[in-house]
Every structure is written in C-alpha cells, then in structure tokens.
Design an enzyme around this catalytic site. Structure first.
Site, mmCIF file in Angstrom:
data_model
loop_
_atom_site.group_PDB
_atom_site.id
_atom_site.type_symbol
_atom_site.label_atom_id
_atom_site.label_comp_id
_atom_site.label_asym_id
_atom_site.label_seq_id
_atom_site.Cartn_x
_atom_site.Cartn_y
_atom_site.Cartn_z
ATOM 1 N N TRP A 186 0.869 -1.171 0.000
ATOM 2 C CA TRP A 186 0.000 0.000 0.000
ATOM 3 C C TRP A 186 0.912 1.228 0.000
ATOM 4 O O TRP A 186 1.837 1.302 0.809
ATOM 5 C CB TRP A 186 -0.901 0.041 1.240
ATOM 6 C CG TRP A 186 -1.536 1.389 1.397
ATOM 7 C CD1 TRP A 186 -2.534 1.907 0.620
ATOM 8 C CD2 TRP A 186 -1.155 2.428 2.311
ATOM 9 N NE1 TRP A 186 -2.803 3.204 1.008
ATOM 10 C CE2 TRP A 186 -1.969 3.548 2.038
ATOM 11 C CE3 TRP A 186 -0.200 2.520 3.324
ATOM 12 C CZ2 TRP A 186 -1.859 4.735 2.745
ATOM 13 C CZ3 TRP A 186 -0.099 3.711 4.040
ATOM 14 C CH2 TRP A 186 -0.927 4.801 3.757
ATOM 15 N N GLU A 225 -3.269 -2.805 -2.192
ATOM 16 C CA GLU A 225 -4.366 -2.168 -1.441
ATOM 17 C C GLU A 225 -4.597 -0.728 -1.881
ATOM 18 O O GLU A 225 -3.699 0.106 -1.793
ATOM 19 C CB GLU A 225 -4.006 -2.204 0.061
ATOM 20 C CG GLU A 225 -5.030 -1.539 0.957
ATOM 21 C CD GLU A 225 -4.574 -1.474 2.417
ATOM 22 O OE1 GLU A 225 -3.373 -1.687 2.697
ATOM 23 O OE2 GLU A 225 -5.422 -1.192 3.287
ATOM 24 N N LYS A 227 -7.236 2.870 -1.731
ATOM 25 C CA LYS A 227 -8.088 3.544 -0.748
ATOM 26 C C LYS A 227 -8.730 4.776 -1.361
ATOM 27 O O LYS A 227 -8.471 5.097 -2.522
ATOM 28 C CB LYS A 227 -7.316 3.873 0.531
ATOM 29 C CG LYS A 227 -6.269 4.965 0.440
ATOM 30 C CD LYS A 227 -5.482 5.065 1.733
ATOM 31 C CE LYS A 227 -6.172 5.853 2.822
ATOM 32 N NZ LYS A 227 -5.322 6.026 4.022
ATOM 33 N N ASP A 258 -9.620 -3.219 2.404
ATOM 34 C CA ASP A 258 -9.585 -2.634 3.748
ATOM 35 C C ASP A 258 -10.967 -2.025 3.983
ATOM 36 O O ASP A 258 -11.430 -1.198 3.189
ATOM 37 C CB ASP A 258 -8.479 -1.577 3.818
ATOM 38 C CG ASP A 258 -8.342 -0.952 5.201
ATOM 39 O OD1 ASP A 258 -9.366 -0.536 5.763
ATOM 40 O OD2 ASP A 258 -7.200 -0.862 5.713
ATOM 41 N N HIS A 261 -11.668 1.721 3.562
ATOM 42 C CA HIS A 261 -11.163 2.411 2.378
ATOM 43 C C HIS A 261 -12.197 2.684 1.298
ATOM 44 O O HIS A 261 -11.873 2.773 0.120
ATOM 45 C CB HIS A 261 -9.998 1.613 1.783
ATOM 46 C CG HIS A 261 -8.766 1.738 2.606
ATOM 47 N ND1 HIS A 261 -7.520 1.373 2.164
ATOM 48 C CD2 HIS A 261 -8.575 2.228 3.853
ATOM 49 C CE1 HIS A 261 -6.626 1.602 3.106
ATOM 50 N NE2 HIS A 261 -7.244 2.114 4.142
ATOM 51 N N HIS A 285 -8.278 -6.275 5.152
ATOM 52 C CA HIS A 285 -7.809 -5.473 6.273
ATOM 53 C C HIS A 285 -9.070 -5.129 7.049
ATOM 54 O O HIS A 285 -9.783 -4.181 6.700
ATOM 55 C CB HIS A 285 -7.102 -4.203 5.796
ATOM 56 C CG HIS A 285 -5.644 -4.405 5.548
ATOM 57 N ND1 HIS A 285 -4.769 -3.371 5.307
ATOM 58 C CD2 HIS A 285 -4.897 -5.545 5.544
ATOM 59 C CE1 HIS A 285 -3.551 -3.870 5.141
ATOM 60 N NE2 HIS A 285 -3.599 -5.179 5.277
ATOM 61 N N ASP A 293 -11.508 6.956 7.518
ATOM 62 C CA ASP A 293 -10.698 5.755 7.685
ATOM 63 C C ASP A 293 -9.950 5.825 9.021
ATOM 64 O O ASP A 293 -8.731 5.873 9.069
ATOM 65 C CB ASP A 293 -9.718 5.680 6.502
ATOM 66 C CG ASP A 293 -8.857 4.440 6.533
ATOM 67 O OD1 ASP A 293 -9.256 3.451 7.152
ATOM 68 O OD2 ASP A 293 -7.764 4.474 5.931
ATOM 69 N N ASP A 295 -9.602 3.785 11.524
ATOM 70 C CA ASP A 295 -8.953 2.591 12.069
ATOM 71 C C ASP A 295 -9.275 2.338 13.533
ATOM 72 O O ASP A 295 -8.398 2.008 14.337
ATOM 73 C CB ASP A 295 -7.432 2.641 11.821
ATOM 74 C CG ASP A 295 -7.114 2.493 10.335
ATOM 75 O OD1 ASP A 295 -7.428 1.444 9.773
ATOM 76 O OD2 ASP A 295 -6.569 3.447 9.739
ATOM 77 N N ASP A 325 -6.482 -4.511 10.549
ATOM 78 C CA ASP A 325 -5.783 -3.232 10.373
ATOM 79 C C ASP A 325 -6.502 -2.128 11.132
ATOM 80 O O ASP A 325 -7.292 -1.386 10.570
ATOM 81 C CB ASP A 325 -5.683 -2.893 8.873
ATOM 82 C CG ASP A 325 -4.858 -1.630 8.640
ATOM 83 O OD1 ASP A 325 -4.197 -1.164 9.586
ATOM 84 O OD2 ASP A 325 -4.880 -1.105 7.505
HETATM 85 C C1 RNT Z 1 -3.622 2.785 5.165
HETATM 86 C C2 RNT Z 1 -3.719 1.322 4.891
HETATM 87 C C3 RNT Z 1 -2.564 0.481 5.315
HETATM 88 C C4 RNT Z 1 -2.027 0.866 6.685
HETATM 89 C C5 RNT Z 1 -0.980 -0.084 7.215
HETATM 90 C C6 RNT Z 1 -0.260 0.489 8.381
HETATM 91 O O1 RNT Z 1 -4.776 3.475 4.957
HETATM 92 O O2 RNT Z 1 -4.893 0.821 5.464
HETATM 93 O O3 RNT Z 1 -2.894 -0.844 5.243
HETATM 94 O O4 RNT Z 1 -3.045 0.964 7.624
HETATM 95 O O5 RNT Z 1 -0.151 -0.454 6.208
HETATM 96 ZN ZN ZN Z 2 -5.147 -1.307 5.383
#
Ligand code: RNT
Ligand code: ZN
Length: 417
Positions: A186, A225, A227, A258, A261, A285, A293, A295, A325
């Site tokens: 990513w 990946e 986003k 993810d 994303h 993820h 996003d 997390d 993630d």
């Molecule tokens: C970022 C991505 C990625 C990161 C990690 C730390 O938006 O989700 O996967 O969260 O690589």
């Molecule tokens: Zn991610």
C-alpha cells in the site's frame, strides 16, 4: 464462567443449530482453521523500530496516548504474545518493514534485507506464528505525496528498490515457515488539492508495480491495497480501488479490501462476490471506519458481519486471507487486539452458522419473507455458546474474563514502562 455451564449451553446450542441442518462440531473445526493475520502496528501506534524514525506520515493517523505502548521489539513481542494468549486459535503476525530488528543501526529503506528480519523468523518458529509482511512507504523523508508514482525517477527508484527488497524478505519468511508469506503493498500516493496529472501518476504506478513484481518469488504472495483518500491527500488517490482491482485482475495479484477504504455508504462486503470471478484471492484489512478511515478497533458491527457472511456465502473461505488493520492509541492496546480479533472471529462464526442452503432455496423459490424470517431469527440464535465452547477448547478466557487478565498484565508489565 463455570465449565459445566459452558458445556450445557453448548449442548443446547448444538441442538438448536442441528434443527436447521448445521453441525456445530464441524463449525468449531472450521473456526479452528480460521487464521487471522494480526497486525503488529496496534502495539505501538505504527511507530516501528527504525533508529532514524520520524513522525507518522502518509495520510494515516493514530490518535490517543494511552500509557504502556510497546517501546521496542522485546516489548512488542511480549504484548503480541499476551494478546495471542487471550485469543482462541492460531494466528499469524503481520509485520511492516519498519519493525525490523535493526540492532541500533540506521538502515535506510533501500538497504533493508533478510538479516533484519532473521530474529523475527526465529521468533515466529519458536512461537508457532507464521509471518506476513508489508513494505513501508510512509514516515520517511522521501515519502512526500508521491512515492512509486513520483515523476522524479530518483524517488521512484528508491521506493521500487525498497519494495523489491521487501519481496525478498517476504519470500525468505515464506521459505522458513513452509507457507507463503503474504506481502501487502500500500502506498499513500495522492494529491492534497486539485491536480491534473492523474494519468501520468497512474501510468507511473503501473510501471513501478510491473518492475517490482517482475521477479518470481515462489514462497510469497503479493497483495495490493487501494483507498479513497488520506489525511492531507484528500483530493486524489493514485492507487484507488478501481486502479488496483484492474491491476490485480490483469496481473493475477491478490486484492486487499480494507474495510475503511471506501465511501461511507459503500459496502466493502459487496466487493467480495463482485471481484472474485476475476481475482484469485483476497486479502482483508478488517478495520472500523468512524466517519473516515479512522482505524477504530473492529467490533461486531453490521458492515463487518456482512463481510464475513458474503465470504462464506460465496464459498470463498480458502480464497481469502484475513488481516486486521486498526490502530487505536486511546485505549489499552492489548485490549484492542483481543477485542478486535475476537470480534472478527465471532463474525466468521456467525457466518459459518448461517443456514445458507436453506436461505438460498427460499430465495430461489421466491419466498422472500422466509429469507427475511430466517435471517432475523439467526440474530438471536445461541452462537455465543458456540464461541464460548471454542474458547474453552482453546484454553483461553471465556466471555469477558480476558478483561481481568489484561488488568493483571497492566499491573505487572505495561504500567512499569
Ligand atoms: C492505510 C492502509 C494500510 C495501513 C498499514 C499500516 O490506509 O490501510 O494498510 O493501515 O499499512
Ligand atoms: Zn489497510
């Protein structure tokens, strides 16, 4: 919880599910074979162990400063093992390149090699933990807004070299563990404001990826990946979902989904059956976006549940890799791992317990109300008794008993940091 009560509850649940044609003993076996790839970066707010480490960049953010974060490789390993001891089943560990064992030396991203991960490989063997891997484009003086898509060939080549080296490391991990290491790529590349050279950046990213993936690496698998946007890169993302979906389909790569994303009303779960006819495998993820996003720690919310339902309904269990993630620095980080991992497992369990043949038949027969009826009843079925049994079998705390274990660990370990 008393063992007798867990067993009794399980027997009742078993009978209830059997009436729907679901064998809970078989589901327990399937759940045992469900391996999460736990991300190392929840333990220290995505800081890593580079001697020359700068601030977190690349449009991602960990907020909060809850005390007790892992400050070095030993503490991180200790925390991950503690978390694993409270999560039933066997799970993998997903490392970012910045978590290498650099032994106090400055090792730039274009200099990293297997030696910096040898102690991780040994640790993985010792603790029966297979490793996955990620290249790291963020938190570096050359990160800027564009890395693999940078029109400056010098910068681009730097990140291409980094990514190639990461694939070598991943392949070595795969060889050592006798199971392919999944490497996620990513990059944060994007523009903060209105921009025009989109085709240029995307063509460059396409070329860089071709160069990175040119070498055959039999014991690792590549996933890519995309986003929607990153903080400070709000207006344009080079590696969008469409870009990587097309790239993965054309070049036979694993697509990473993810859950944070996508646009807030877009369903990540709906991607599963949409892309599986065209890409061989998926990496997840599993995260939780709150308004963006962000997390947050994974919980059993509807989007996460739906994602696992869709995988099981698609018969795609063996085509998906299950990475986590999330990185929340505002709560106990071991608690975050345990809650997020157990919640993902529970979503998978509920998906495995769904009477999907029955639902499929009703739907094909045009019996819409029966589909709805069975699904609504499923929500209150005793799946928790099956999960408790799973914890008991795996010798980990049942129910909220993990909370006391974490309190003990805080008192004995993390509060002294
Ligand atoms: C970022 C991505 C990625 C990161 C990690 C730390 O938006 O989700 O996967 O969260 O690589
Ligand atoms: Zn991610």
């Amino acid at each position: 919880m008393k063992e007798e009560l867990i067993l009794k509850s399980y027997e009742i649940a078993k009978e209830r599910y059997a009436a729907l044609g679901i064998d809970t003993d078989k589901v327990l076996e399937q759940l045992q074979d469900f391996h999460l790839s736990m991300h190392c970066w929840q333990a220290d707010d995505v800081k890593g162990f580079e001697v020359q480490a700068g601030a977190l960049s690349g449009g991602i953010q960990s907020t909060g400063d809850f005390p007790g974060a892992a400050r070095n490789i030993d503490e991180l390993r200790q925390d991950v093992l503690k978390a694993k001891s409270l999560i039933p089943g066997t799970h993998r560990l997903n490392l970012h390149e910045i978590y290498g064992d650099f032994q106090g030396k400055v090792v730039d991203r274009d200099e990293v090699s297997v030696e910096h991960f040898q102690s991780w490989i040994d640790w993985g063997k010792e603790h029966d933990t297979k490793l996955d891997f990620n290249s790291t484009s963020f938190s570096h003086p050359k990160s800027g807004n564009l890395s693999l898509s940078n029109p400056d060939k010098g910068i681009r080549d730097f990140w291409i070299e980094h990514s190639k080296r990461c694939r070598d490391i991943a392949n070595a991990m795969g060889e050592a563990q006798g199971d392919p290491c999944i490497m996620n790529l990513w990059v944060h590349d994007g523009c903060k404001d209105v921009s025009v050279n989109h085709a240029l950046y995307r063509n460059l990213l396409n070329q860089s990826l071709d160069e990175i993936f040119a070498k055959e690496q039999p014991m690792m698998k590549d996933c890519i990946e995309g986003k929607v946007f990153g903080i400070g890169l709000e207006s344009f993302t080079v590696g969008s979902h469409d870009f990587y979906t097309a790239y993965a389909a054309k070049n036979d790569k694993i697509l990473t989904i993810d859950t944070g994303h996508y646009h807030p009303t877009e369903s990540p779960a709906d991607k599963v059956s949409a892309v599986l006819p065209f890409v061989k495998e998926l990496m997840l993820h599993v995260s939780r976006p709150v308004r963006w996003d962000s997390d947050h720690v994974t919980i059993m919310d509807d989007p996460t549940q739906e994602l696992f339902f869709e995988i099981v309904r698609a018969g795609a269990l063996d085509r998906v890799h299950y990475g986590l993630d999330f990185f929340d620095g505002s709560i106990n980080r071991i608690g975050a791992y345990v809650i997020g991992s157990r919640s993902a497992q529970k979503c998978m369990l509920r998906a495995l317990l769904e009477p999907k043949e029955l639902l499929a038949q009703y739907e094909l027969a045009g019996e819409g109300f029966k589909v709805l009826g069975v699904m609504e009843e499923q929500k209150a079925m005793p799946w928790q008794a099956v999960y408790d049994m799973f914890c008991l079998k795996n010798n980990v705390p049942v129910g909220d008993a993990f909370i006391a274990e974490i309190d003990k660990y805080v008192a004995e370990v993390t509060s002294k940091r």
